[in-house]
Design an enzyme around this catalytic site. Structure first.
Site, short mmCIF file in Angstrom:
data_model
loop_
_atom_site.label_atom_id
_atom_site.label_comp_id
_atom_site.label_asym_id
_atom_site.label_seq_id
_atom_site.Cartn_x
_atom_site.Cartn_y
_atom_site.Cartn_z
N HIS A 42 0.83 -1.20 0.00
CA HIS A 42 0.00 0.00 0.00
C HIS A 42 0.87 1.26 0.00
O HIS A 42 0.60 2.21 -0.73
CB HIS A 42 -0.92 0.02 1.23
CG HIS A 42 -1.89 -1.11 1.28
ND1 HIS A 42 -2.05 -1.90 2.40
CD2 HIS A 42 -2.76 -1.58 0.35
CE1 HIS A 42 -2.98 -2.80 2.16
NE2 HIS A 42 -3.43 -2.64 0.93
N LYS A 78 -17.80 -6.55 8.23
CA LYS A 78 -16.49 -7.11 8.54
C LYS A 78 -16.02 -6.65 9.91
O LYS A 78 -16.16 -5.48 10.26
CB LYS A 78 -15.44 -6.65 7.53
CG LYS A 78 -15.43 -7.38 6.23
CD LYS A 78 -14.24 -6.90 5.41
CE LYS A 78 -14.09 -7.66 4.12
NZ LYS A 78 -12.96 -7.15 3.34
N ARG A 116 -2.44 -6.43 -7.85
CA ARG A 116 -1.39 -7.43 -7.72
C ARG A 116 -1.46 -8.48 -8.83
O ARG A 116 -0.46 -9.05 -9.21
CB ARG A 116 -1.48 -8.14 -6.37
CG ARG A 116 -1.15 -7.26 -5.19
CD ARG A 116 -1.47 -7.95 -3.89
NE ARG A 116 -2.91 -8.19 -3.87
CZ ARG A 116 -3.53 -8.98 -3.03
NH1 ARG A 116 -2.87 -9.64 -2.13
NH2 ARG A 116 -4.83 -9.12 -3.07
N SER A 165 -3.03 -8.14 2.97
CA SER A 165 -3.42 -7.90 4.36
C SER A 165 -3.94 -9.17 5.03
O SER A 165 -3.66 -9.41 6.20
CB SER A 165 -4.49 -6.80 4.42
OG SER A 165 -3.95 -5.57 4.03
#
Length: 151
Positions: free
Chosen positions: A18, A42, A91, A129
Site C-alpha cells: 500500500h 467485517k 497485484r 493484508s
C-alpha cells in the site's frame, strides 16, 4: 485544478505494498487521501484508530498525504473530498476483475471520478493484508511487510 486522489481500502493492516502505491501515486497527483472505509459486515483485526495513527506517522514527512476514515460509499467520499480520482493497486488478474466491477459502480455513483490502477511492484505482489493478519494471529513476525512497527 488540484489533482486529488482517494486511495480507499480497509487497510487491515496497511502494508508496504500500500505504501508503494501511495509513494508512486504522488508522482501523478497533487494530494492523496488514504481513506479507511468502515465495513459493517467485517470485523477489523487491527483497531481503526490505531491504523489511522500508524499511517499518519508513516507519511508524516509527506504533507500531500492525508488519512481519513469513513462510513459511506467510496464515490460519495471522493466527491465530498473534491477527489476526481480513485487510486487502486493491482497485484494480479483476480484483483483486476474485482476492482473493475467496483470502478464501474463508482462511476455510476459519481460520474466525474476516474479510477487509476497502478500495478504493484513485483517484489511486493505476494503481500496481502489477509496473509499478514493470519501470520500475526499465529505470532509470526510481520515487520518486514509493514512500513511501521507494531507494538
Amino acid at each position: 485544478m488540484k489533482r486529488i486522489a482517494l486511495f480507499p481500502g480497509s487497510f487491515d493492516p496497511f502494508t508496504k505494498g500500500h505504501e508503494d502505491i501511495v509513494l508512486r501515486g504522488l508522482r501523478l497527483f497533487d494530494e492523496i487521501v488514504i481513506g479507511i472505509g468502515r465495513n459493517a459486515s467485517k470485523q477489523r483485526y487491527f483497531p481503526l484508530e490505531m491504523m489511522v495513527g500508524l499511517i499518519e506517522k508513516t507519511f508524516a514527512s509527506y504533507p500531500a498525504v492525508k488519512v481519513v476514515s469513513y462510513d459511506d460509499l467510496t464515490a460519495n467520499v471522493a466527491r465530498d473530498l473534491g477527489a476526481r480520482f480513485l487510486l487502486r493497486g493491482l497485484r494480479n488478474t483476480t484483483d483486476f476483475e474485482y476492482e473493475n466491477s467496483i470502478s464501474q459502480v463508482n462511476r455510476y455513483v459519481y460520474e466525474d471520478v476516474e479510477t487509476v490502477f497502478l500495478i504493484t511492484s513485483p517484489h511486493l505482489a505476494p503481500i496481502s493484508s489477509s496473509i499478514i493478519r493470519e501470520l500475526h494471529r499465529y505470532s509470526k513476525n510481520i515487520d518486514e511487510f509493514l512500513p511501521y512497527k507494531l507494538k
